[in-house]
Design a protein around this motif. Structure first.
Motif, PDB file in Angstrom:
ATOM      1  N   LEU A 184      -8.016   7.918  -9.744  1.00 52.89           N
ATOM      2  CA  LEU A 184      -8.391   7.093  -8.591  1.00 52.89           C
ATOM      3  C   LEU A 184      -7.173   6.742  -7.738  1.00 52.89           C
ATOM      4  O   LEU A 184      -7.231   6.769  -6.504  1.00 52.89           O
ATOM      5  CB  LEU A 184      -9.086   5.811  -9.054  1.00 52.89           C
ATOM      6  N   ILE A 185      -6.063   6.427  -8.391  1.00 53.70           N
ATOM      7  CA  ILE A 185      -4.861   6.037  -7.649  1.00 53.70           C
ATOM      8  C   ILE A 185      -4.387   7.172  -6.750  1.00 53.70           C
ATOM      9  O   ILE A 185      -4.017   6.957  -5.592  1.00 53.70           O
ATOM     10  CB  ILE A 185      -3.764   5.583  -8.633  1.00 53.70           C
ATOM     11  N   VAL A 186      -4.431   8.406  -7.260  1.00 51.84           N
ATOM     12  CA  VAL A 186      -4.038   9.564  -6.457  1.00 51.84           C
ATOM     13  C   VAL A 186      -4.983   9.751  -5.281  1.00 51.84           C
ATOM     14  O   VAL A 186      -4.553   9.949  -4.134  1.00 51.84           O
ATOM     15  CB  VAL A 186      -3.992  10.837  -7.327  1.00 51.84           C
ATOM     16  N   LYS A 187      -6.284   9.694  -5.537  1.00 56.46           N
ATOM     17  CA  LYS A 187      -7.255   9.915  -4.466  1.00 56.46           C
ATOM     18  C   LYS A 187      -7.152   8.836  -3.394  1.00 56.46           C
ATOM     19  O   LYS A 187      -7.210   9.128  -2.190  1.00 56.46           O
ATOM     20  CB  LYS A 187      -8.671   9.974  -5.047  1.00 56.46           C
ATOM     21  N   GLU A 188      -6.987   7.588  -3.807  1.00 55.98           N
ATOM     22  CA  GLU A 188      -6.902   6.497  -2.840  1.00 55.98           C
ATOM     23  C   GLU A 188      -5.583   6.519  -2.064  1.00 55.98           C
ATOM     24  O   GLU A 188      -5.484   5.929  -0.987  1.00 55.98           O
ATOM     25  CB  GLU A 188      -7.077   5.153  -3.544  1.00 55.98           C
ATOM     26  N   GLN A 237       0.843  -1.188   0.000  1.00 59.41           N
ATOM     27  CA  GLN A 237       0.000   0.000   0.000  1.00 59.41           C
ATOM     28  C   GLN A 237       0.883   1.244   0.000  1.00 59.41           C
ATOM     29  O   GLN A 237       1.936   1.276   0.627  1.00 59.41           O
ATOM     30  CB  GLN A 237      -0.931   0.017   1.208  1.00 59.41           C
ATOM     31  N   MET A 238       0.448   2.256  -0.732  1.00 62.10           N
ATOM     32  CA  MET A 238       1.255   3.471  -0.841  1.00 62.10           C
ATOM     33  C   MET A 238       0.414   4.700  -0.523  1.00 62.10           C
ATOM     34  O   MET A 238      -0.816   4.693  -0.607  1.00 62.10           O
ATOM     35  CB  MET A 238       1.864   3.600  -2.244  1.00 62.10           C
ATOM     36  N   ASN A 239       1.119   5.762  -0.152  1.00 58.65           N
ATOM     37  CA  ASN A 239       0.482   7.038   0.172  1.00 58.65           C
ATOM     38  C   ASN A 239       1.322   8.181  -0.369  1.00 58.65           C
ATOM     39  O   ASN A 239       2.532   8.041  -0.564  1.00 58.65           O
ATOM     40  CB  ASN A 239       0.332   7.196   1.687  1.00 58.65           C
ATOM     41  N   VAL A 240       0.673   9.306  -0.598  1.00 64.86           N
ATOM     42  CA  VAL A 240       1.397  10.496  -1.021  1.00 64.86           C
ATOM     43  C   VAL A 240       2.375  10.918   0.074  1.00 64.86           C
ATOM     44  O   VAL A 240       2.214  10.558   1.248  1.00 64.86           O
ATOM     45  CB  VAL A 240       0.426  11.656  -1.338  1.00 64.86           C
ATOM     46  N   MET A 296       1.589  10.690 -12.441  1.00 61.57           N
ATOM     47  CA  MET A 296       0.586  10.683 -11.371  1.00 61.57           C
ATOM     48  C   MET A 296       0.820   9.513 -10.427  1.00 61.57           C
ATOM     49  O   MET A 296       0.650   9.628  -9.212  1.00 61.57           O
ATOM     50  CB  MET A 296      -0.819  10.626 -11.969  1.00 61.57           C
ATOM     51  N   ALA A 297       1.240   8.372 -10.987  1.00 62.18           N
ATOM     52  CA  ALA A 297       1.531   7.205 -10.147  1.00 62.18           C
ATOM     53  C   ALA A 297       2.732   7.471  -9.244  1.00 62.18           C
ATOM     54  O   ALA A 297       2.715   7.119  -8.054  1.00 62.18           O
ATOM     55  CB  ALA A 297       1.783   5.982 -11.033  1.00 62.18           C
ATOM     56  N   LEU A 298       3.771   8.094  -9.777  1.00 65.07           N
ATOM     57  CA  LEU A 298       4.936   8.433  -8.956  1.00 65.07           C
ATOM     58  C   LEU A 298       4.557   9.411  -7.858  1.00 65.07           C
ATOM     59  O   LEU A 298       5.038   9.306  -6.719  1.00 65.07           O
ATOM     60  CB  LEU A 298       6.036   9.029  -9.829  1.00 65.07           C
ATOM     61  N   PHE A 299       3.686  10.358  -8.195  1.00 69.23           N
ATOM     62  CA  PHE A 299       3.204  11.288  -7.182  1.00 69.23           C
ATOM     63  C   PHE A 299       2.464  10.531  -6.077  1.00 69.23           C
ATOM     64  O   PHE A 299       2.703  10.754  -4.887  1.00 69.23           O
ATOM     65  CB  PHE A 299       2.277  12.330  -7.820  1.00 69.23           C
TER      66      PHE A 299
END
Length: 266
Positions: free
Chosen positions: A219-223, A143-146, A191-194
């Motif tokens: 969706l990936i950014v928001k999640e 799992q990843m987060n900003v 966006m994925a790297l972000f």
């Protein structure tokens, strides 16, 4: 099979089918302009065919909205839309620059905000970013987060490809104020790297980005806990039309959003 499993499996198939093409003469070719308006290259065609063939094989009831192929109705009773940019960063892929990806998303309605699943796969090395609504974002299996701490180096992703002189003047303070700016040539993968925490903010205010480019990243950014706003700093949303073009900012938190947008010349 769950929708996210379908998207992940076909993303792996794209990787297997194109991983050895990048930078070769077989990646290029001119197949006319696709539905998104850009020249279709051979690597684009192979990647899209991989997706369409797989979805037909498993009889997945959907409408495909592809960057090259346009709208393809695979069922008279579709469950929703598969939004596909099978190769994002085609220029990189054709030249052999190791930064291009596939972007696949599923939406239940004709809006970005209805996206329930998204997968972005780095087609240089097979690394996968994926998310399902209300279930978090993942890099491969983790799992990843900003990035939500004070960064050692503030990394600002900013797409200025083809930007107008007026926009460049508005953005000039961002470049001048000792920010470390980056643009790699594939919005979805950036966006994925972000979302993975490798950039603190990602900006594209050109009014040029198509829905296919950002659907999975949305969706990936928001999640992953990121903020996504439009040029007016309102929550980002749009319809899935081929005529739709958007501007957006993805920020790790409100603090950096306020800090960077305060530098933009009005």
């Amino acid at each position: 099979m769950e929708v996210i499993e379908i998207l992940r499996e076909v993303s792996n198939k794209i990787y297997e089918n194109v991983k050895d093409l990048a930078g070769t003469e077989h990646a290029a070719g001119d197949f006319g302009r696709g539905a998104g308006g850009d020249i279709s290259r051979n690597i684009d065609i192979i990647a899209e065919k991989t997706v369409l063939d797989f979805l037909k094989e498993i009889n997945f009831p959907c409408i495909v909205l592809g960057e090259e192929c346009g709208r393809v109705e695979l069922s008279k009773e579709p469950k929703g839309f598969v939004i596909m940019d099978a190769i994002d960063g085609s220029a990189n892929a054709v030249r052999g620059v190791p930064f291009f990806c596939s972007s696949l998303a599923f939406a239940t309605e004709n809006k970005l905000s209805s996206i329930t699943d998204g997968v972005i796969t780095n087609l240089h090395n097979g690394e996968m970013y994926w998310a399902s609504k209300n279930k978090g974002s993942f890099f491969n299996q983790e799992q990843m987060n900003v990035h939500n701490k004070d960064p050692i180096y503030k990394i600002v992703g900013i797409n200025t490809s083809g930007a107008s002189t007026e926009l460049m003047k508005k953005l000039h303070p961002i470049f001048e104020n000792h920010n470390h700016t980056r643009h790699f040539g594939a919005n979805a993968l950036e966006m994925a790297l972000f979302a993975r925490g490798l950039m603190d903010i990602f900006i594209d205010l050109r009014d040029k980005i198509r829905i296919q480019d950002i659907a999975a990243g949305y969706l990936i950014v928001k999640e992953a806990g990121g903020l996504l706003v439009d040029a007016d700093l309102n929550p980002l949303d749009a319809d899935l039309s081929y005529d739709t073009r958007v501007s957006f900012i993805a920020a790790a938190n409100q603090k950096i959003l306020d800090e960077i947008t305060s530098q933009i010349n009005e």
